[in-house]
Scaffold this active site. Structure first.
Site, PDB file in Angstrom:
ATOM      1  N   LYS A 165       0.859  -1.184   0.000  1.00 53.05           N
ATOM      2  CA  LYS A 165       0.000   0.000   0.000  1.00 53.05           C
ATOM      3  C   LYS A 165       0.893   1.232   0.000  1.00 53.05           C
ATOM      4  O   LYS A 165       1.851   1.315   0.794  1.00 53.05           O
ATOM      5  CB  LYS A 165      -0.885   0.013   1.254  1.00 53.05           C
ATOM      6  CG  LYS A 165      -2.023  -1.007   1.207  1.00 53.05           C
ATOM      7  CD  LYS A 165      -3.189  -0.514   0.378  1.00 53.05           C
ATOM      8  CE  LYS A 165      -4.415  -1.398   0.586  1.00 53.05           C
ATOM      9  NZ  LYS A 165      -5.435  -1.155  -0.457  1.00 53.05           N
ATOM     10  N   ASP A 193      -0.632  -0.523  -4.493  1.00 49.10           N
ATOM     11  CA  ASP A 193      -1.989   0.019  -4.497  1.00 49.10           C
ATOM     12  C   ASP A 193      -1.951   1.420  -3.902  1.00 49.10           C
ATOM     13  O   ASP A 193      -1.667   1.599  -2.722  1.00 49.10           O
ATOM     14  CB  ASP A 193      -2.930  -0.883  -3.685  1.00 49.10           C
ATOM     15  CG  ASP A 193      -4.385  -0.475  -3.846  1.00 49.10           C
ATOM     16  OD1 ASP A 193      -4.660   0.541  -4.523  1.00 49.10           O
ATOM     17  OD2 ASP A 193      -5.264  -1.183  -3.300  1.00 49.10           O
ATOM     18  N   GLU A 219      -2.155  -0.150  -8.749  1.00 49.20           N
ATOM     19  CA  GLU A 219      -3.616  -0.043  -8.709  1.00 49.20           C
ATOM     20  C   GLU A 219      -4.070   1.363  -8.338  1.00 49.20           C
ATOM     21  O   GLU A 219      -3.486   2.001  -7.452  1.00 49.20           O
ATOM     22  CB  GLU A 219      -4.157  -1.050  -7.692  1.00 49.20           C
ATOM     23  CG  GLU A 219      -5.670  -1.198  -7.766  1.00 49.20           C
ATOM     24  CD  GLU A 219      -6.110  -2.516  -7.169  1.00 49.20           C
ATOM     25  OE1 GLU A 219      -5.930  -3.565  -7.827  1.00 49.20           O
ATOM     26  OE2 GLU A 219      -6.605  -2.498  -6.042  1.00 49.20           O
ATOM     27  N   ASP A 244      -9.548  -0.244  -9.532  1.00 53.25           N
ATOM     28  CA  ASP A 244     -10.311  -0.799  -8.402  1.00 53.25           C
ATOM     29  C   ASP A 244     -11.477   0.136  -8.063  1.00 53.25           C
ATOM     30  O   ASP A 244     -12.597  -0.059  -8.533  1.00 53.25           O
ATOM     31  CB  ASP A 244      -9.372  -1.023  -7.208  1.00 53.25           C
ATOM     32  CG  ASP A 244     -10.073  -1.607  -5.992  1.00 53.25           C
ATOM     33  OD1 ASP A 244     -11.276  -1.887  -6.067  1.00 53.25           O
ATOM     34  OD2 ASP A 244      -9.406  -1.782  -4.946  1.00 53.25           O
ATOM     35  N   LYS A 268     -14.313  -6.561  -6.960  1.00 50.45           N
ATOM     36  CA  LYS A 268     -14.610  -6.905  -5.570  1.00 50.45           C
ATOM     37  C   LYS A 268     -16.077  -7.294  -5.549  1.00 50.45           C
ATOM     38  O   LYS A 268     -16.931  -6.520  -5.986  1.00 50.45           O
ATOM     39  CB  LYS A 268     -14.342  -5.720  -4.646  1.00 50.45           C
ATOM     40  CG  LYS A 268     -12.845  -5.479  -4.446  1.00 50.45           C
ATOM     41  CD  LYS A 268     -12.567  -4.311  -3.561  1.00 50.45           C
ATOM     42  CE  LYS A 268     -11.076  -4.237  -3.233  1.00 50.45           C
ATOM     43  NZ  LYS A 268     -10.673  -2.907  -2.795  1.00 50.45           N
TER      44      LYS A 268
END
Ligand code: MG
Length: 377
Positions: A165, A193, A219, A244, A268
């Site tokens: 992250k 991400d 991402e 995403d 998701k």
């Protein structure tokens, strides 16, 4: 068979260690567990899962429970649980979007269908395409040194792909990736991400400097609404870009594909409105030759099993890219709502992979005591 009753409960389970990402800090899982009753005695279990603690979704557990109770449930009581297209259309007619609320009902319906036919849900979603699913682990934002330490631990547990992250202090992101790469060596895949944290010009500059550390992809580098900005980033760098937050509905995925803004779609199951809608997005991705990953919301084992049934039955989600949503939670939640939970030891035993429970339906068995203990009144 007809749907006779729908019940919902907000269930909150704390995490041991606060989990940091660019949107905020997660201190607990807070999801809506959904029960759908039928007139022949089968009860389906679903879950609307969230990422609380940051501005990820316009829906919250506290908005979703009444949305299901007062708007969605009355619309579909009396319908047949197999009539999934009709049920989604009816839910859309009563309220647009609210995809996470709709996903809770969708999951329970696949659970009912599987239980009625004594089959795992994946058999109804396209069948067993590939039973083994590559799992990933996501590292919370911390100092580069602590993230590298965590990365080493996860590698030793058997993980073959890690998610770093980034986006809190963009200048440190390159250092984070550098130290994590040095800790795990070249054979572990590392993806990044940013959770919308950069401006397009920043993203281009930073990703170019990161490319020597071989990131698998980056991402959501820019704001979710800035599809043109994401396309600009995708054109300017060699590293693939994944979408995403920017893809939720079928139309949003279509726009991203048309603008060539992403090379990968992160589906998701909750964010994209359940298994039925996720299959449609995977078909759209297939038409554009774009692979999918199954991303993780902060799901309990109900939602995680739904992810696994989806990945097992979807070729587009099995193109060599790992899926966090199918793996045990990367966050340190202290408990779950089911009797059986897939753990980090299962990752070690299966050398970085997971499989779906054999069903019937989603295959999960709720633990009544745990529901009682963690339900928010
Ligand atoms: Mg993401």
């Amino acid at each position: 068979m007809k749907i006779t009753k729908i019940e919902t409960k907000i269930v909150r389970i704390p995490v041991e260690t606060p989990y940091v990402f660019s949107h905020g800090v997660l201190r607990a899982f807070s999801n809506v567990v959904v029960w759908v009753w039928t007139d022949d005695g089968i009860v389906g279990i679903g879950e609307s899962s969230f990422v609380p603690g940051g501005g990820v979704s316009e829906e919250t557990p506290e908005s979703t429970k009444p949305m299901i109770d007062h708007y969605l449930a009355p619309e579909i009581i009396g319908e047949g649980p197999f009539d999934i297209e009709l049920i989604h259309k009816k839910m859309d007619a009563v309220v647009p979007r609210n995809l996470i609320a709709k996903s809770g009902i969708d999951l329970a319906l696949w659970d009912i269908m599987g239980k009625a036919l004594d089959l795992p849900a994946y058999k109804l979603l396209g069948g067993e395409y590939k039973p083994k699913i590559l799992a990933t682990y996501t590292l919370s934002i911390d100092t580069p040194e602590k993230m590298a330490e965590q990365a080493e631990i996860r590698k030793s547990l058997g993980y073959l792909t890690l998610v770093v992250k980034i986006g809190h202090e963009p200048e440190y992101d390159i250092e984070r990736l550098k130290l994590v790469r040095e800790a795990v060596g070249p054979e572990v895949k590392i993806r990044l991400d940013a959770n919308e944290a950069y401006r397009p010009d920043q993203a281009i500059k930073i990703i170019r400097r990161m490319e020597k550390y071989d990131p698998e992809f980056v991402e959501e580098p820019v704001k979710r609404w800035d599809i043109d900005g994401m396309a600009r980033v995708a054109r300017a760098v060699d590293t693939p870009i994944s979408s995403d937050e920017s893809n939720t509905t079928l139309e949003s995925a279509k726009k991203i594909i048309e603008k060539e803004a992403a090379d990968i779609l992160n589906i998701k199951i909750s964010k994209n409105g359940g298994l039925f809608r996720s299959k449609k997005i995977a078909a759209l991705a297939e038409s554009a030759g774009i692979p999918c990953i199954v991303g993780g919301a902060n799901t309990y084992e109900i939602g995680r099993q739904a992810c696994r049934h989806f990945a097992t039955s979807t070729a587009q989600a099995q193109m060599g890219l790992g899926s966090e949503g199918c793996a045990p939670a990367s966050q340190s939640k202290i408990d779950d709502v089911t009797e059986k939970v897939v753990t980090y030891e299962d990752i070690s035993r299966m050398e970085g992979y997971v499989v779906a429970l054999p069903g019937p339906g989603l295959g999960v068995e709720l633990d009544g005591e745990k529901i009682k203990k963690y339900a928010v009144s």
